[in-house]
Design an enzyme around this catalytic site. Sequence first.
Site, PDB file in Angstrom:
ATOM      1  N   GLU A 183       0.868  -1.179   0.000  1.00  0.00           N
ATOM      2  CA  GLU A 183       0.000   0.000   0.000  1.00  0.00           C
ATOM      3  C   GLU A 183       0.902   1.226   0.000  1.00  0.00           C
ATOM      4  OE1 GLU A 183      -2.516  -0.147   3.426  1.00  0.00           O
ATOM      5  OE2 GLU A 183      -3.557  -1.956   2.779  1.00  0.00           O
ATOM      6  N   ASP A 223      -5.231   9.337  10.184  1.00  0.00           N
ATOM      7  CA  ASP A 223      -3.867   8.896  10.456  1.00  0.00           C
ATOM      8  C   ASP A 223      -3.354   9.425  11.782  1.00  0.00           C
ATOM      9  OD1 ASP A 223      -3.571   7.494   8.032  1.00  0.00           O
ATOM     10  OD2 ASP A 223      -3.252   9.368   6.963  1.00  0.00           O
TER      11      ASP A 223
END
Length: 278
Positions: free
Chosen positions: A50, A61
């Site tokens: 990824e 995040d």
Amino acid sequence: MTTRIDALFAKLKREGRSAFVTFLMAGDPDPETSLQVIKAMPKAGADIIEIGMPFTDPMADGPSIQAAGLRALNAGMTLKKTLELVRSFRKDDAATPLVLMGYYNPIYIYGVDKFLDDAKSAGIDGLIIVDLPPEEDTELCVPALKAGLNFIRLATPTTDDKRLPAVLANTSGFVYYVSITGITGAAAADSRAVGDAVARIKRHTDLPVCVGFGIRTPQAARAIAEHADGAVVGTALVDALRGSLDADGRATARTVDAVAELAVSLAQGVRGAQQAAE
């Protein structure tokens, strides 16, 4: 149409093992080093890579991946350069599945049709766009599927049985199960709870289920791989990269090896789950 992701999971099923999925931010700490680190992943044992698309407002995040995105942006990384990085990777590796992960805003600005054309021709196999719910499928998901890309959806501990069919409706490639509530890198995954969650998702779909968030060690990777079709590690690899940088945040002679060595040990953890099952 079978993608590299579909072919990989079919192969792993025959081999009776789980996938080791790595996440790294494109352009971290600079475009050239980033390419070298990503190129090192397949040899280190990564089955799927990824690649994060740097974005200024990465709400899902944690601090480590936010900082990685900021380093990449400061080094001049853009979505166009991310796709160039993918093209460079593909010159030497036509087999490893690549997934772009990030947020919709940069794609929207780039132009959806142009982005899908460029991503496909660069050698991308799938997309994980964390801020596009199923209600917005016509924006990107459906066009991506038509372009021959897998659209990989996130399911979380709060995705109940009523919500799950909507989440899975246009999902392909695999389902990404977020093992903890909250941001990336925040806590450790509980393998027993993960096992129950994976079983629940599999009652709704035949797709492989990969588990991410909260996997930092080979032992944790092994425990997750015993319950899931894949274990995804991002924050720990990003932290290994950051730990190799000099005082000014620049790459050193250790940077590529620091990430690759951790990836090797994590891959061994994932593969250990297969040996335990035999």
